[in-house]
Structures are given as C-alpha cells and as structure tokens.
Design an enzyme around this catalytic site. Structure first.
Site, PDB file in Angstrom:
ATOM      1  N   GLU A  47       0.892  -1.183  -0.146  1.00  0.00           N
ATOM      2  CA  GLU A  47      -0.072  -0.143  -0.020  1.00  0.00           C
ATOM      3  C   GLU A  47       0.900   1.220  -0.148  1.00  0.00           C
ATOM      4  O   GLU A  47       0.564   2.329   0.720  1.00  0.00           O
ATOM      5  CB  GLU A  47      -0.915   0.003   1.184  1.00  0.00           C
ATOM      6  CG  GLU A  47      -1.880  -1.238   1.152  1.00  0.00           C
ATOM      7  CD  GLU A  47      -3.149  -1.247   1.441  1.00  0.00           C
ATOM      8  OE1 GLU A  47      -3.628   0.057   1.981  1.00  0.00           O
ATOM      9  OE2 GLU A  47      -3.743  -2.371   2.216  1.00  0.00           O
ATOM     10  N   THR A  66       5.345   1.908  -0.462  1.00  0.00           N
ATOM     11  CA  THR A  66       6.636   1.666   0.192  1.00  0.00           C
ATOM     12  C   THR A  66       6.883   3.035   1.056  1.00  0.00           C
ATOM     13  O   THR A  66       6.040   4.143   0.921  1.00  0.00           O
ATOM     14  CB  THR A  66       7.812   1.715  -0.712  1.00  0.00           C
ATOM     15  OG1 THR A  66       7.994   2.980  -1.371  1.00  0.00           O
ATOM     16  CG2 THR A  66       7.555   0.455  -1.385  1.00  0.00           C
TER      17      THR A  66
HETATM   18  N1  CAA Z   1      -6.210  11.254  -3.559  1.00  0.00           N
HETATM   19  C1  CAA Z   1      -7.221  11.903  -4.735  1.00  0.00           C
HETATM   20  N2  CAA Z   1      -6.274  11.944  -5.929  1.00  0.00           N
HETATM   21  C2  CAA Z   1      -4.897  11.900  -5.958  1.00  0.00           C
HETATM   22  C3  CAA Z   1      -4.106  11.301  -4.893  1.00  0.00           C
HETATM   23  C4  CAA Z   1      -5.127  10.986  -3.621  1.00  0.00           C
HETATM   24  N3  CAA Z   1      -4.283  10.385  -2.397  1.00  0.00           N
HETATM   25  N4  CAA Z   1      -2.841  11.192  -5.045  1.00  0.00           N
HETATM   26  C5  CAA Z   1      -2.657  11.943  -6.306  1.00  0.00           C
HETATM   27  N5  CAA Z   1      -3.897  12.370  -6.860  1.00  0.00           N
HETATM   28  C6  CAA Z   1      -4.202  12.740  -8.012  1.00  0.00           C
HETATM   29  C7  CAA Z   1      -3.577  14.189  -8.057  1.00  0.00           C
HETATM   30  O1  CAA Z   1      -4.297  15.150  -7.581  1.00  0.00           O
HETATM   31  C8  CAA Z   1      -3.510  14.169  -9.914  1.00  0.00           C
HETATM   32  O2  CAA Z   1      -4.530  14.649 -10.261  1.00  0.00           O
HETATM   33  P1  CAA Z   1      -4.752  15.535 -11.677  1.00  0.00           P
HETATM   34  O3  CAA Z   1      -4.283  14.838 -12.838  1.00  0.00           O
HETATM   35  O4  CAA Z   1      -6.062  15.918 -11.729  1.00  0.00           O
HETATM   36  O5  CAA Z   1      -3.804  16.578 -11.388  1.00  0.00           O
HETATM   37  C9  CAA Z   1      -3.496  12.721 -10.080  1.00  0.00           C
HETATM   38  O6  CAA Z   1      -3.681  11.800  -9.220  1.00  0.00           O
HETATM   39  C10 CAA Z   1      -1.893  12.322 -10.213  1.00  0.00           C
HETATM   40  O7  CAA Z   1      -1.064  12.692  -9.225  1.00  0.00           O
HETATM   41  P2  CAA Z   1       0.392  12.623  -9.018  1.00  0.00           P
HETATM   42  O8  CAA Z   1       1.021  13.352 -10.138  1.00  0.00           O
HETATM   43  O9  CAA Z   1       0.795  12.834  -7.586  1.00  0.00           O
HETATM   44  O10 CAA Z   1       0.584  10.747  -9.659  1.00  0.00           O
HETATM   45  P3  CAA Z   1       2.239  10.299  -9.790  1.00  0.00           P
HETATM   46  O11 CAA Z   1       2.000   9.389 -10.849  1.00  0.00           O
HETATM   47  O12 CAA Z   1       3.377  11.209  -9.276  1.00  0.00           O
HETATM   48  O13 CAA Z   1       2.005   8.975  -8.581  1.00  0.00           O
HETATM   49  C11 CAA Z   1       1.995   8.341  -6.141  1.00  0.00           C
HETATM   50  C12 CAA Z   1       1.879   9.506  -7.201  1.00  0.00           C
HETATM   51  C13 CAA Z   1       2.122   8.875  -4.890  1.00  0.00           C
HETATM   52  C14 CAA Z   1       3.660   8.033  -6.386  1.00  0.00           C
HETATM   53  C15 CAA Z   1       1.446   7.262  -6.671  1.00  0.00           C
HETATM   54  O14 CAA Z   1       1.324   6.546  -7.961  1.00  0.00           O
HETATM   55  C16 CAA Z   1       1.233   5.947  -5.455  1.00  0.00           C
HETATM   56  O15 CAA Z   1       0.587   6.174  -4.361  1.00  0.00           O
HETATM   57  N6  CAA Z   1       2.107   5.015  -5.787  1.00  0.00           N
HETATM   58  C17 CAA Z   1       2.131   3.910  -4.724  1.00  0.00           C
HETATM   59  C18 CAA Z   1       1.023   2.763  -5.077  1.00  0.00           C
HETATM   60  C19 CAA Z   1       0.996   1.995  -4.182  1.00  0.00           C
HETATM   61  O16 CAA Z   1       0.657   2.245  -2.905  1.00  0.00           O
HETATM   62  N7  CAA Z   1       0.694   0.734  -4.518  1.00  0.00           N
HETATM   63  C20 CAA Z   1       0.326  -0.380  -3.648  1.00  0.00           C
HETATM   64  C21 CAA Z   1      -1.051  -1.048  -4.167  1.00  0.00           C
HETATM   65  S1  CAA Z   1      -1.973  -2.129  -3.247  1.00  0.00           S
HETATM   66  C22 CAA Z   1      -1.000  -3.360  -2.454  1.00  0.00           C
HETATM   67  O17 CAA Z   1      -0.092  -3.124  -1.827  1.00  0.00           O
HETATM   68  C23 CAA Z   1      -1.437  -4.794  -2.832  1.00  0.00           C
HETATM   69  C24 CAA Z   1      -2.542  -5.297  -1.944  1.00  0.00           C
HETATM   70  O18 CAA Z   1      -3.316  -6.199  -2.025  1.00  0.00           O
HETATM   71  C25 CAA Z   1      -2.716  -4.818  -0.535  1.00  0.00           C
END
Ligand code: CAA
Length: 389
Positions: free
Chosen positions: A371, A373
């Site tokens: 969820e 890193t």
């Molecule tokens: N809430 C609402 N909107 C959000 C948001 C949030 N928390 N975070 C970003 N956004 C929106 C932004 O406002 C932006 O919107 P616009 O396009 O309208 O401007 C859009 O999303 C893109 O945002 P970013 O430019 O910040 O996106 P990014 O590509 O730089 O990525 C990141 C941001 C924080 C790195 C994100 O990709 C991330 O959280 N990555 C980690 C993914 C993750 O947690 N994976 C785990 C998967 S689940 C798992 O572990 C398995 C399981 O079964 C438990």
C-alpha cells in the site's frame, strides 16, 4: 467515554476494541502459528470475523456492515494484528481497499451487489492495482479494457493481489485510454466466477503467510458497463483515494504488531536473568524498552489522528493523504524497530519458532512495503508540504 492518550473513546469504541481483543485471543491465538507455518488461508476464523462484524466495520448496517467509524476500524484492526497480522491483512483489504471504495464511488446497485456480501463477511473482496512492471509508479499500468458495446473486454496480468487466490470479487484498475496516462485509467468490479478470470501463481512470502497473495490474469474477461466503478478515466483518483484509507489500516496493523512484540519483550526482560540479575536491569535492555515504548505511543497518536482525519472528511470532503501517509510511515518503521529490538532482547529464544517473536519480525516488514513503500509515503508527505508552503 474513556481516554487513550489525547483521544476520547466512546463506549462503542471500547466495545469493539474489547470484542476484537477477546476474539483474537480466543479464536486466532491458538491457530496463528500453524497457519503461518502452512501458509493456508484461515477460512474458518475469517468466517467468524465476518459474523462478528469485523469485515465491514465502516459500512452502514443497511449494506451489511457494522456502521461504525474509522477509529473503531483502526482499534479493531490493531487488536487483531496484535495476535496475528495475516488475519489483519485479510480484514484490512476487505474493509478499506474493497468495501470503502465501493461505498465511496459505487452506485446503489453496486453497493448492494458487491459491497453487501463482502461487508457482512460472506464473501471476500480484493483490490488490484499493481502489475509486474508497475508498482510504485502505479500510473504506468499495461492492462487494457476495451469498450465493446455494453461491456468492456479486460486483458492483462496483475500482481501482488492480497486474497487473490480466494477472492469472490475484485476492484481492478485498467487502462481504457493509454495515451491519457493516469487520466486513462478506469476501475471495474470483477466477479471472479465469470469466464476470463484466472488465478495466477501464489506468492511464497516472508511474512503474513496465511494471507494468500497471488497474480490474477484477465483473458478477454467481459465486464458489463454497469460494473464499471466511477467514470472512465477516474480510476487513478479512485485508486489513490482508496489507498489513503488503506494506509490507515496498515498503520493500525503495524501498531498492533509493535505492541505485541513490545509486551513480549517487556515480560521477558522482567523474568530472564543473566549475570545474577534480571536483564531488564541492564541499561542496554532498559533503554531499548524506553525507545520501543515511546515510538509505539507516538505511532498510536498518528494512527488515531489519521483515523479521525478521515472521519472528518466524510462530512467536510477533502483529503487526508498527509495524515494517512505520516501514520503509515511512522507506524511501519516503528514496527520494524520494535520487532528487531524485541528479537534481540529475547536472544536465541527470539530466533526460535517456539515463540511468536520471529513471526512478528517477519510480519512487520511488509508494512513498510505494501500500500505504498516508505519511500512513497515520504514522497506523498513532502509533495503535500512543498505545495502548501
Ligand atoms: N487522492 C486523490 N487524488 C490523488 C491522490 C490522492 N491521494 N494522489 C494523487 N491524486 C491525483 C492528483 O491530484 C493528480 O490529479 P490531476 O491529474 O487531476 O492533477 C493525479 O492523481 C496524479 O497525481 P500525481 O501526479 O501525484 O501522480 P504520480 O504518478 O506522481 O503518483 C504516487 C503519485 C503517490 C507515487 C502514486 O502513484 C502512489 O501512491 N504510488 C504507490 C502505489 C501503491 O501504493 N501501490 C500499492 C498497491 S496495493 C497493494 O499493496 C497490494 C494489496 O493487495 C494490499
């Protein structure tokens, strides 16, 4: 009302905390080591957790849940994870990654069809964002959903899906318009009984071994338009919003693991003797205990604070990303620090499978990874701060 640090717990909070504590001791503690060893999915205890109302704590009663708030969810999850983090993982994904997303973005029909059976614990829900070549950089996924009349044809391979081997329903994210990058991602609600859904290889894991994790594969899976969650192109925002809630759950899980390890270490330090005195009387051990306790209490404040922040946004709108990421970052690093110290305090006994300390140590690690890193949490926190100053 009772007090936990800065927080006033209502009778309802105390009730669910106590119920989860008793349930975990009575039902999970006797089987936790065995399920960790075999890696089998704990079908019976998860079913009982559903009957207790733990699988959809924040879902309104009308949709099969317990109708409680986010703090109640965090408190219950903390207690379950204090005994076994694997059961906690299954509970957490069911509650915050699956039900929460449908309750927030779903239609009335979707809530009835997809959330109710999962919130009531009769069915298991999963969440699928990650792919073999797209993890932290979630916006770069390759799985495709092509609209064909009244349905979409889904194709692709998703990885690291918690409860993937057993899930009845999955919220999955796929590209509907790759040229639009993250704005081309759409969310779908999947019934795993339908043709075209294939369960892939099960992951052999270091910790949380009883929570089944696998790949899932889509081979021309036809998903009707009414099972699309939200609008086309809204998937990335849905995925991120849902992860914010999920991160509070993982933070509560980490807190529970840390507490279990700390309590065991404290007890051992009081009893074990070396060089003619209790080992807790050596500063090398007592200062470790002081640091463990202090970090746990700081983590607790961040976790409960994040739960309250999420609760506030239910009325006011807005995001709680900052609070959720800070809680997950600090609580997961605390879990690693505390389980490492607890194992060291136990010496050889900590390394033995006769005690649960080595399991706590192995289980803690994933909280720094899934969820998002710790590095991603630092990115979310710093970006939010820099954009506001
Ligand atoms: N809430 C609402 N909107 C959000 C948001 C949030 N928390 N975070 C970003 N956004 C929106 C932004 O406002 C932006 O919107 P616009 O396009 O309208 O401007 C859009 O999303 C893109 O945002 P970013 O430019 O910040 O996106 P990014 O590509 O730089 O990525 C990141 C941001 C924080 C790195 C994100 O990709 C991330 O959280 N990555 C980690 C993914 C993750 O947690 N994976 C785990 C998967 S689940 C798992 O572990 C398995 C399981 O079964 C438990």
């Amino acid at each position: 009302m009772s007090e936990t640090g800065l927080f006033l717990l209502t009778e309802e909070h105390e009730m669910i905390r106590q119920a989860a504590r008793e349930f975990a001791q009575k039902e999970i503690a006797p089987v936790a080591a065995e399920f960790d060893e075999t890696g089998d999915f704990p079908v019976n205890t998860i079913k009982k957790m559903g009957e207790m109302g733990f699988m959809g704590i924040e879902v309104p009663e009308a949709y099969g849940g317990a109708g409680m708030d986010t703090l109640a969810y965090a408190l219950a999850l903390e207690e379950i994870c204090k005994v076994d983090a694997a059961h906690g993982t299954i509970m957490s994904v069911n509650n915050s990654l699956y039900c929460n997303g449908i309750m927030r973005f779903g239609t009335e029909d979707q809530k009835k069809k997809f959330a109710r059976p999962v919130a009531s614990g009769q069915k298991i829900g999963a969440y699928s964002l990650t792919e073999p070549m797209s993890g932290s950089d979630a916006g770069t996924m390759r799985s495709r959903a092509l609209r064909e009349g009244d349905h979409y044809l889904l194709n692709g391979r998703k990885s690291w899906v918690t409860s993937g081997p057993v899930a009845d329903f999955v919220v999955v994210f796929m590209m509907t318009a790759p040229e639009r990058m993250h704005k081309g991602i759409t969310a779908f609600l999947i019934d795993t009984k339908l043709p075209g859904f294939v369960r892939g290889k099960k992951e052999p894991k270091l910790g949380i071994r009883a929570s089944a994790t696998s790949e899932i594969v889509f081979e021309n899976y036809a998903c009707s338009v009414e099972n699309r969650l939200g609008e086309e192109g809204e998937g990335f925002k849905i995925a991120m919003t849902v992860l914010d809630a999920g991160r509070i759950g993982i933070a509560a899980q980490a807190l529970g693991i840390a507490e279990a390890a700390y309590e065991a270490a404290l007890q051992y330090a009081r009893e074990r003797e070396a060089f003619g005195q209790k080992i807790g009387e050596f500063q090398g051990i007592s200062f470790k205990l002081a640091d463990m306790k202090t970090r746990i209490e700081a983590a607790r404040l961040l976790v409960y604070n994040a739960a309250m922040a999420k609760e506030r946004t239910k009325k006011s709108g807005g995001r709680f990303s900052l609070e959720a990421s800070m809680a997950k970052l600090f609580a997961s690093e605390t879990a690693m620090f505390v389980t490492h110290a607890a194992l060291q305090i136990h010496g050889g006994m900590g390394y033995s499978k006769e005690l649960p300390i080595e399991r706590y140590f192995r289980d803690a690690k994933i909280t720094e990874i899934y969820e998002g890193t710790s590095e991603i949490q630092r990115l979310v926190i710093s970006r939010q701060e820099l954009s506001q100053r």
